[in-house]
Design a protein around this motif. Structure first.
Motif, PDB file in Angstrom:
ATOM      1  N   ALA A 183      39.203  40.616   9.759  1.00 53.01           N
ATOM      2  CA  ALA A 183      40.083  41.640  10.320  1.00 53.01           C
ATOM      3  C   ALA A 183      39.550  43.039  10.025  1.00 53.01           C
ATOM      4  O   ALA A 183      39.589  43.932  10.877  1.00 53.01           O
ATOM      5  CB  ALA A 183      41.491  41.472   9.753  1.00 53.01           C
ATOM      6  N   MET A 184      39.025  43.230   8.822  1.00 54.37           N
ATOM      7  CA  MET A 184      38.518  44.536   8.416  1.00 54.37           C
ATOM      8  C   MET A 184      37.335  44.976   9.267  1.00 54.37           C
ATOM      9  O   MET A 184      37.195  46.158   9.606  1.00 54.37           O
ATOM     10  CB  MET A 184      38.099  44.479   6.947  1.00 54.37           C
ATOM     11  CG  MET A 184      37.521  45.771   6.408  1.00 54.37           C
ATOM     12  SD  MET A 184      36.832  45.557   4.754  1.00 54.37           S
ATOM     13  CE  MET A 184      35.407  44.516   5.117  1.00 54.37           C
ATOM     14  N   SER A 185      36.465  44.045   9.629  1.00 56.02           N
ATOM     15  CA  SER A 185      35.230  44.396  10.324  1.00 56.02           C
ATOM     16  C   SER A 185      35.361  44.409  11.842  1.00 56.02           C
ATOM     17  O   SER A 185      34.420  44.806  12.541  1.00 56.02           O
ATOM     18  CB  SER A 185      34.123  43.415   9.928  1.00 56.02           C
ATOM     19  OG  SER A 185      34.484  42.084  10.250  1.00 56.02           O
ATOM     20  N   ASP A 186      36.508  44.031  12.372  1.00 57.02           N
ATOM     21  CA  ASP A 186      36.693  43.930  13.819  1.00 57.02           C
ATOM     22  C   ASP A 186      36.467  45.286  14.495  1.00 57.02           C
ATOM     23  O   ASP A 186      37.213  46.243  14.271  1.00 57.02           O
ATOM     24  CB  ASP A 186      38.100  43.418  14.116  1.00 57.02           C
ATOM     25  CG  ASP A 186      38.323  43.113  15.591  1.00 57.02           C
ATOM     26  OD1 ASP A 186      37.325  43.008  16.333  1.00 57.02           O
ATOM     27  OD2 ASP A 186      39.490  42.978  15.995  1.00 57.02           O
ATOM     28  N   GLY A 187      35.416  45.392  15.300  1.00 58.15           N
ATOM     29  CA  GLY A 187      35.155  46.600  16.079  1.00 58.15           C
ATOM     30  C   GLY A 187      34.749  47.817  15.277  1.00 58.15           C
ATOM     31  O   GLY A 187      34.748  48.931  15.806  1.00 58.15           O
ATOM     32  N   ALA A 219      28.904  40.183  14.059  1.00 60.96           N
ATOM     33  CA  ALA A 219      28.903  39.781  15.470  1.00 60.96           C
ATOM     34  C   ALA A 219      30.283  39.392  15.972  1.00 60.96           C
ATOM     35  O   ALA A 219      30.494  39.266  17.187  1.00 60.96           O
ATOM     36  CB  ALA A 219      27.939  38.610  15.671  1.00 60.96           C
ATOM     37  N   GLY A 220      31.227  39.185  15.045  1.00 60.51           N
ATOM     38  CA  GLY A 220      32.580  38.787  15.423  1.00 60.51           C
ATOM     39  C   GLY A 220      32.688  37.320  15.780  1.00 60.51           C
ATOM     40  O   GLY A 220      33.632  36.909  16.454  1.00 60.51           O
ATOM     41  N   THR A 221      31.728  36.501  15.302  1.00 54.96           N
ATOM     42  CA  THR A 221      31.700  35.093  15.678  1.00 54.96           C
ATOM     43  C   THR A 221      32.116  34.156  14.553  1.00 54.96           C
ATOM     44  O   THR A 221      32.203  32.948  14.767  1.00 54.96           O
ATOM     45  CB  THR A 221      30.286  34.693  16.143  1.00 54.96           C
ATOM     46  OG1 THR A 221      29.340  34.989  15.101  1.00 54.96           O
ATOM     47  CG2 THR A 221      29.901  35.463  17.400  1.00 54.96           C
ATOM     48  N   SER A 222      32.353  34.684  13.343  1.00 54.13           N
ATOM     49  CA  SER A 222      32.780  33.818  12.245  1.00 54.13           C
ATOM     50  C   SER A 222      34.245  33.426  12.439  1.00 54.13           C
ATOM     51  O   SER A 222      34.975  34.056  13.210  1.00 54.13           O
ATOM     52  CB  SER A 222      32.614  34.537  10.906  1.00 54.13           C
ATOM     53  OG  SER A 222      33.428  35.694  10.854  1.00 54.13           O
ATOM     54  N   GLY A 223      34.670  32.382  11.747  1.00 54.91           N
ATOM     55  CA  GLY A 223      36.056  31.940  11.882  1.00 54.91           C
ATOM     56  C   GLY A 223      36.339  31.495  13.306  1.00 54.91           C
ATOM     57  O   GLY A 223      35.572  30.751  13.909  1.00 54.91           O
ATOM     58  N   GLU A 224      37.453  31.981  13.850  1.00 51.99           N
ATOM     59  CA  GLU A 224      37.806  31.642  15.224  1.00 51.99           C
ATOM     60  C   GLU A 224      37.054  32.485  16.243  1.00 51.99           C
ATOM     61  O   GLU A 224      37.112  32.216  17.447  1.00 51.99           O
ATOM     62  CB  GLU A 224      39.325  31.799  15.424  1.00 51.99           C
ATOM     63  CG  GLU A 224      40.148  30.839  14.563  1.00 51.99           C
ATOM     64  CD  GLU A 224      41.627  30.974  14.804  1.00 51.99           C
ATOM     65  OE1 GLU A 224      42.022  31.839  15.624  1.00 51.99           O
ATOM     66  OE2 GLU A 224      42.406  30.240  14.165  1.00 51.99           O
ATOM     67  N   GLY A 225      36.322  33.508  15.770  1.00 53.91           N
ATOM     68  CA  GLY A 225      35.527  34.332  16.672  1.00 53.91           C
ATOM     69  C   GLY A 225      36.393  35.164  17.603  1.00 53.91           C
ATOM     70  O   GLY A 225      37.593  35.345  17.397  1.00 53.91           O
ATOM     71  N   GLY A 226      35.767  35.707  18.623  1.00 47.15           N
ATOM     72  CA  GLY A 226      36.497  36.486  19.619  1.00 47.15           C
ATOM     73  C   GLY A 226      36.791  37.910  19.223  1.00 47.15           C
ATOM     74  O   GLY A 226      37.549  38.603  19.909  1.00 47.15           O
ATOM     75  N   ARG A 227      36.187  38.386  18.131  1.00 45.54           N
ATOM     76  CA  ARG A 227      36.428  39.759  17.703  1.00 45.54           C
ATOM     77  C   ARG A 227      35.375  40.690  18.310  1.00 45.54           C
ATOM     78  O   ARG A 227      34.331  40.241  18.786  1.00 45.54           O
ATOM     79  CB  ARG A 227      36.398  39.851  16.170  1.00 45.54           C
ATOM     80  CG  ARG A 227      37.426  38.979  15.492  1.00 45.54           C
ATOM     81  CD  ARG A 227      37.398  39.163  13.973  1.00 45.54           C
ATOM     82  NE  ARG A 227      36.062  39.006  13.424  1.00 45.54           N
ATOM     83  CZ  ARG A 227      35.493  37.837  13.176  1.00 45.54           C
ATOM     84  NH1 ARG A 227      36.127  36.710  13.455  1.00 45.54           N
ATOM     85  NH2 ARG A 227      34.278  37.776  12.662  1.00 45.54           N
ATOM     86  N   THR A 228      35.644  41.991  18.271  1.00 49.44           N
ATOM     87  CA  THR A 228      34.683  42.975  18.755  1.00 49.44           C
ATOM     88  C   THR A 228      33.572  43.152  17.727  1.00 49.44           C
ATOM     89  O   THR A 228      33.858  43.361  16.543  1.00 49.44           O
ATOM     90  CB  THR A 228      35.384  44.323  19.005  1.00 49.44           C
ATOM     91  OG1 THR A 228      36.451  44.132  19.933  1.00 49.44           O
ATOM     92  CG2 THR A 228      34.396  45.348  19.561  1.00 49.44           C
ATOM     93  N   PRO A 229      32.302  43.077  18.138  1.00 47.27           N
ATOM     94  CA  PRO A 229      31.203  43.220  17.178  1.00 47.27           C
ATOM     95  C   PRO A 229      31.172  44.600  16.534  1.00 47.27           C
ATOM     96  O   PRO A 229      31.673  45.585  17.094  1.00 47.27           O
ATOM     97  CB  PRO A 229      29.951  42.990  18.030  1.00 47.27           C
ATOM     98  CG  PRO A 229      30.431  42.280  19.246  1.00 47.27           C
ATOM     99  CD  PRO A 229      31.825  42.772  19.490  1.00 47.27           C
ATOM    100  N   ALA A 230      30.587  44.679  15.359  1.00 51.68           N
ATOM    101  CA  ALA A 230      30.355  45.961  14.701  1.00 51.68           C
ATOM    102  C   ALA A 230      29.244  46.707  15.421  1.00 51.68           C
ATOM    103  O   ALA A 230      28.317  46.108  15.976  1.00 51.68           O
ATOM    104  CB  ALA A 230      29.979  45.733  13.242  1.00 51.68           C
TER     105      ALA A 230
END
Length: 270
Positions: A183-187, A219-230
């Motif tokens: 959550a912290m690293s999202d986008g 990259a936003g791919t860990s866990g369930e993924g779908g996050r905005t990459p850094a």
């Protein structure tokens, strides 16, 4: 905002760097007009002395400690001495955010009795996940990390280089992959991520990231993924026995954005 690496060696000081410590600065209004606001993330062994190359501790506005392992907080003892016994006069307390055990841990490494509260040097504030703290034009928000002790990562938001757009920087502290780090690293515009472990060599989980897992986080791919990459990834907390090139190679396999390894004195304008 500007990030400057004071120290980046993992688990101990190294031949080319002190242990973990990072300076984050941003310009913004103060009581006497525009000024530079400064906060330090962690104060590991050797970092107090190295900080003097970049900042007069009298100008420090806040300290944020990720967790109470010695390689991230032991130089609070030096900061205490500098602030209390400064020949120009005591500097007064500085906002100090960190785990609930931070003051008692400082008593232990300093060898002082529990009655020593350090109230004249530090204004201790316990980190609470999701509870934002303001430091001048910047806000710092703790996120729960996955480590053997109470630990936090921090997301910092503040003015960008043009002074108009708000930008973000995230620091993982020490952690393995977890929902808080994700959550912290999202986008985030820049992710400063520890990467103390290597795939295949270090198999213990729940303590540190590998280069690959740090890359997945960015990259936003860990866990369930779908996050905005850094927008960029800087790897840090690499121990002296590890070649940073190996860590970078792991991260590059899963993260395609700008990628670097931290070195003492390096800086990034976010």
């Amino acid at each position: 905002m500007k990030l400057t690496v004071i120290g980046c060696a993992g688990s101990m000081s190294g031949p080319d760097s002190s242990a973990s410590s990072y300076l984050v600065q941003a310009d913004g209004p103060g009581p006497d007009g525009e000024r530079t606001w400064s906060m330090i993330l962690d104060l590991g062994p050797g970092s107090m002395g190295q900080m003097l190359h970049y900042l007069d501790p009298a100008d420090l506005d806040a300290i944020a400690i990720s967790h109470c392992h010695a390689d991230h907080m032991v130089d609070l003892v030096g900061m205490h001495v500098f602030r209390r016994w400064n020949p120009t006069g005591a500097l007064g307390p500085v906002l100090t955010l960190g785990p609930s055990e931070l003051r008692t841990r400082l008593n232990g490494v300093d060898g002082t009795a529990p009655e020593e509260t350090y109230a004249s040097e530090f204004s201790f504030r316990t980190a609470v996940a999701g509870e934002t703290v303001r430091v001048g034009p910047m806000t710092i928000t703790p996120y729960t990390a996955l480590h053997p002790v109470e630990a936090y990562g921090y997301r910092i938001e503040g003015p960008g280089r043009d002074g108009r757009r708000m930008v973000s920087l995230a620091f993982t502290g020490d952690t393995d992959l977890c929902s808080g780090a994700e959550a912290m690293s999202d986008g985030v515009d820049l992710l400063l991520s520890e990467a103390a472990f290597l795939e295949g060599r270090d198999t213990y989980r729940g303590m540190h990231l590998t280069g690959r897992r740090a890359g997945e986080l960015a990259a936003g791919t860990s866990g369930e993924g779908g996050r905005t990459p850094a927008g960029g990834l800087v790897l840090t907390h690499i121990q002296p026995w590890t070649d940073p090139a190996d860590t970078l190679k792991e991260a590059a396999e899963v993260y395609s954005g700008p990628l670097e390894a931290a070195t003492s004195g390096a800086s990034w304008q976010v």
